[in-house]
Design a protein around this motif. Sequence first.
Motif, PDB file in Angstrom:
ATOM      1  N   ASP A  52       0.822  -1.210   0.000  1.00 56.72           N
ATOM      2  CA  ASP A  52       0.000   0.000   0.000  1.00 56.72           C
ATOM      3  C   ASP A  52       0.862   1.268   0.000  1.00 56.72           C
ATOM      4  O   ASP A  52       0.418   2.332   0.430  1.00 56.72           O
ATOM      5  CB  ASP A  52      -0.948   0.003   1.201  1.00 56.72           C
ATOM      6  N   VAL A  53       2.097   1.140  -0.472  1.00 53.14           N
ATOM      7  CA  VAL A  53       3.046   2.257  -0.431  1.00 53.14           C
ATOM      8  C   VAL A  53       2.504   3.495  -1.133  1.00 53.14           C
ATOM      9  O   VAL A  53       2.524   4.601  -0.588  1.00 53.14           O
ATOM     10  CB  VAL A  53       4.394   1.823  -1.075  1.00 53.14           C
ATOM     11  N   GLU A  54       2.047   3.329  -2.367  1.00 52.22           N
ATOM     12  CA  GLU A  54       1.614   4.490  -3.138  1.00 52.22           C
ATOM     13  C   GLU A  54       0.297   5.075  -2.624  1.00 52.22           C
ATOM     14  O   GLU A  54       0.021   6.251  -2.816  1.00 52.22           O
ATOM     15  CB  GLU A  54       1.473   4.111  -4.621  1.00 52.22           C
ATOM     16  N   GLU A  55      -0.503   4.221  -1.979  1.00 45.31           N
ATOM     17  CA  GLU A  55      -1.784   4.703  -1.459  1.00 45.31           C
ATOM     18  C   GLU A  55      -1.617   5.446  -0.134  1.00 45.31           C
ATOM     19  O   GLU A  55      -2.360   6.376   0.174  1.00 45.31           O
ATOM     20  CB  GLU A  55      -2.753   3.526  -1.237  1.00 45.31           C
ATOM     21  N   MET A  56      -0.629   5.041   0.666  1.00 45.69           N
ATOM     22  CA  MET A  56      -0.515   5.539   2.029  1.00 45.69           C
ATOM     23  C   MET A  56       0.551   6.622   2.225  1.00 45.69           C
ATOM     24  O   MET A  56       0.540   7.338   3.216  1.00 45.69           O
ATOM     25  CB  MET A  56      -0.207   4.372   2.976  1.00 45.69           C
ATOM     26  N   TYR A  57       1.509   6.702   1.284  1.00 45.05           N
ATOM     27  CA  TYR A  57       2.658   7.588   1.513  1.00 45.05           C
ATOM     28  C   TYR A  57       2.997   8.417   0.279  1.00 45.05           C
ATOM     29  O   TYR A  57       2.595   8.094  -0.837  1.00 45.05           O
ATOM     30  CB  TYR A  57       3.894   6.755   1.895  1.00 45.05           C
ATOM     31  N   ILE A  58       3.789   9.464   0.506  1.00 44.37           N
ATOM     32  CA  ILE A  58       4.453  10.178  -0.575  1.00 44.37           C
ATOM     33  C   ILE A  58       5.767   9.442  -0.799  1.00 44.37           C
ATOM     34  O   ILE A  58       6.652   9.447   0.058  1.00 44.37           O
ATOM     35  CB  ILE A  58       4.711  11.649  -0.197  1.00 44.37           C
ATOM     36  N   ASN A  59       5.885   8.796  -1.941  1.00 45.81           N
ATOM     37  CA  ASN A  59       7.055   7.963  -2.227  1.00 45.81           C
ATOM     38  C   ASN A  59       8.081   8.764  -3.034  1.00 45.81           C
ATOM     39  O   ASN A  59       7.769   9.237  -4.131  1.00 45.81           O
ATOM     40  CB  ASN A  59       6.616   6.715  -3.004  1.00 45.81           C
ATOM     41  N   ILE A  60       9.296   8.920  -2.513  1.00 44.67           N
ATOM     42  CA  ILE A  60      10.347   9.653  -3.229  1.00 44.67           C
ATOM     43  C   ILE A  60      11.524   8.746  -3.553  1.00 44.67           C
ATOM     44  O   ILE A  60      12.641   9.216  -3.746  1.00 44.67           O
ATOM     45  CB  ILE A  60      10.815  10.899  -2.429  1.00 44.67           C
ATOM     46  N   ASP A  61      11.268   7.440  -3.613  1.00 49.15           N
ATOM     47  CA  ASP A  61      12.321   6.490  -3.970  1.00 49.15           C
ATOM     48  C   ASP A  61      12.836   6.817  -5.373  1.00 49.15           C
ATOM     49  O   ASP A  61      12.050   6.889  -6.321  1.00 49.15           O
ATOM     50  CB  ASP A  61      11.751   5.071  -3.936  1.00 49.15           C
ATOM     51  N   PRO A  62      14.152   7.011  -5.542  1.00 45.82           N
ATOM     52  CA  PRO A  62      14.696   7.465  -6.833  1.00 45.82           C
ATOM     53  C   PRO A  62      14.341   6.579  -8.017  1.00 45.82           C
ATOM     54  O   PRO A  62      14.205   7.073  -9.131  1.00 45.82           O
ATOM     55  CB  PRO A  62      16.210   7.461  -6.592  1.00 45.82           C
ATOM     56  N   ILE A  63      14.211   5.262  -7.797  1.00 44.45           N
ATOM     57  CA  ILE A  63      13.989   4.382  -8.937  1.00 44.45           C
ATOM     58  C   ILE A  63      12.531   3.984  -9.118  1.00 44.45           C
ATOM     59  O   ILE A  63      12.206   3.279 -10.063  1.00 44.45           O
ATOM     60  CB  ILE A  63      14.852   3.099  -8.829  1.00 44.45           C
ATOM     61  N   GLN A  64      11.648   4.434  -8.240  1.00 44.45           N
ATOM     62  CA  GLN A  64      10.269   3.952  -8.298  1.00 44.45           C
ATOM     63  C   GLN A  64       9.258   4.946  -8.873  1.00 44.45           C
ATOM     64  O   GLN A  64       8.228   4.539  -9.423  1.00 44.45           O
ATOM     65  CB  GLN A  64       9.799   3.534  -6.895  1.00 44.45           C
ATOM     66  N   VAL A  65       9.533   6.220  -8.749  1.00 41.73           N
ATOM     67  CA  VAL A  65       8.467   7.197  -8.985  1.00 41.73           C
ATOM     68  C   VAL A  65       7.992   7.261 -10.431  1.00 41.73           C
ATOM     69  O   VAL A  65       6.805   7.468 -10.701  1.00 41.73           O
ATOM     70  CB  VAL A  65       8.895   8.594  -8.495  1.00 41.73           C
ATOM     71  N   PHE A 109      16.945  11.247  -3.854  1.00 43.98           N
ATOM     72  CA  PHE A 109      15.483  11.212  -3.840  1.00 43.98           C
ATOM     73  C   PHE A 109      14.992  11.687  -5.191  1.00 43.98           C
ATOM     74  O   PHE A 109      15.735  12.289  -5.974  1.00 43.98           O
ATOM     75  CB  PHE A 109      14.916  12.082  -2.703  1.00 43.98           C
ATOM     76  N   ASN A 110      13.710  11.442  -5.462  1.00 50.81           N
ATOM     77  CA  ASN A 110      13.141  11.808  -6.754  1.00 50.81           C
ATOM     78  C   ASN A 110      11.721  12.324  -6.529  1.00 50.81           C
ATOM     79  O   ASN A 110      10.893  11.636  -5.923  1.00 50.81           O
ATOM     80  CB  ASN A 110      13.122  10.571  -7.677  1.00 50.81           C
ATOM     81  N   THR A 111      11.437  13.519  -7.005  1.00 56.29           N
ATOM     82  CA  THR A 111      10.135  14.149  -6.751  1.00 56.29           C
ATOM     83  C   THR A 111       9.160  13.969  -7.908  1.00 56.29           C
ATOM     84  O   THR A 111       8.053  14.521  -7.860  1.00 56.29           O
ATOM     85  CB  THR A 111      10.312  15.663  -6.507  1.00 56.29           C
ATOM     86  N   PHE A 112       9.526  13.186  -8.924  1.00 47.43           N
ATOM     87  CA  PHE A 112       8.668  13.101 -10.109  1.00 47.43           C
ATOM     88  C   PHE A 112       7.251  12.634  -9.749  1.00 47.43           C
ATOM     89  O   PHE A 112       7.060  11.695  -8.980  1.00 47.43           O
ATOM     90  CB  PHE A 112       9.260  12.133 -11.148  1.00 47.43           C
ATOM     91  N   GLY A 113       6.278  13.323 -10.345  1.00 46.76           N
ATOM     92  CA  GLY A 113       4.888  12.910 -10.206  1.00 46.76           C
ATOM     93  C   GLY A 113       4.168  13.431  -8.987  1.00 46.76           C
ATOM     94  O   GLY A 113       2.964  13.185  -8.832  1.00 46.76           O
ATOM     95  N   LEU A 114       4.854  14.162  -8.102  1.00 44.59           N
ATOM     96  CA  LEU A 114       4.187  14.681  -6.913  1.00 44.59           C
ATOM     97  C   LEU A 114       3.379  15.935  -7.259  1.00 44.59           C
ATOM     98  O   LEU A 114       3.744  16.704  -8.144  1.00 44.59           O
ATOM     99  CB  LEU A 114       5.213  15.018  -5.823  1.00 44.59           C
ATOM    100  N   THR A 115       2.309  16.128  -6.527  1.00 47.92           N
ATOM    101  CA  THR A 115       1.482  17.313  -6.733  1.00 47.92           C
ATOM    102  C   THR A 115       2.115  18.515  -6.030  1.00 47.92           C
ATOM    103  O   THR A 115       3.037  18.372  -5.215  1.00 47.92           O
ATOM    104  CB  THR A 115       0.078  17.090  -6.157  1.00 47.92           C
TER     105      THR A 115
END
Length: 392
Positions: free
Chosen positions: A11-24, A363-369
């Motif tokens: 539930d990572v993407e549903e519950m948290y702001i994910n800034i993992d460099p390789i995941q976003v 860290f990677n901020t891609f896709g954050l609002t």
Amino acid sequence: MRCASDIEARDVEEMYINIDPIQVGGRLTADAMKAVIAYADGYSVCDNCRSPFRLDYIQKPPIAQFHADLARWLNMDAVRVIPGARRGFQAVASSLVERGDPVILTSLAHYTEFLAIEEAGGIPREIPKDDSNRITADAAAERIEEVTREFSRTPPLLFIDHVDYQYGNVHDVKGIIKTAHQYDIPALVNGAYTVGIMPVDGKALGADFLVGSGHKSMAAPAPSGVLAAAEEYAGKVFRTTEARGDLTGRTFGIKEVEMMGCTLMGVTVVGMMASFPHVQERVNHWETEVAHSQAVVDGLLSIEGTRVLSEYPRRHTLTRIDTRESFDRVAQQHKKRGYFLSNDLKKRGVIGVIPGSTRVWKFNTFGLTEKQIRHLSEAFIAIARENGLSIV
């Protein structure tokens, strides 16, 4: 909630702001999620596979059209979907490199580029980075000259990362490829951190090969990726088999050697296809993504002792930061040691920083609002304040 008796639901993407460099950049779209469920069976896209029995000819679902659209979007002549960017490196090296050949890559290259060269029997030679952690055309030219003198022949291939995975720096790919072509060396562009998140035009770059990662940057399930080629080299890397059974006389039609016949099947290719319209649209907002990245970096730089190791101002959303004189000073005295930062971030709904990292991390901020970007920046500053660091 569990998927099965011993498998918890993620539930990572549903519950948290994910800034993992390789995941976003690989975060699935809702359409891809639906496609995953519908095409989860291994051979699900093969229901309508007809002669000549190859993945990129399948009309329903429209995989053939997807290949054509993908090539047009990347402005390359031919494209295949592949199981990850590394398989693209492997296919090209296998096609162009002979045992003992020198192959040029950079001192910021991903390890899989080295492995592809090694498997082909090549010998890696690196272009050094400059003091700003950038790869320049001048450095490439100098290295090509050195390697050519060392081996008494020009390298058959050059790898260049459009954006490197260590610093997230944007390199002079066009200039480096122009230099390589002056020596008649074809160039492979590693777009694992660009294809799918920012505009990429293969012909404008001069790329002979362009490789992207589906699960890093194209909102696709893993393992997935794309290998595109210019017309001059498409026949070589996408060559078809000439094998014949010595007892049976069997041949295998138009199966491609480097693709091992068919490549992405089922959930991976259909997930990539389902996200493709969203990916095409989202690259148009790259400037906003970069502005978001810059805002978070500026927030971190307001914390005493913090330095950015990536190029500044930012031109990409992946950033390498040095907090040895800020958060790591706190870690030396904190009862949770280096884990305090990731723990405190998680309390604020942020994950993706490797637990225990307080020295040099990414860290990677891609896709954050916009709202998430503001929350992320404020979270770093609040943690700093709570632990006695000054905000400048």
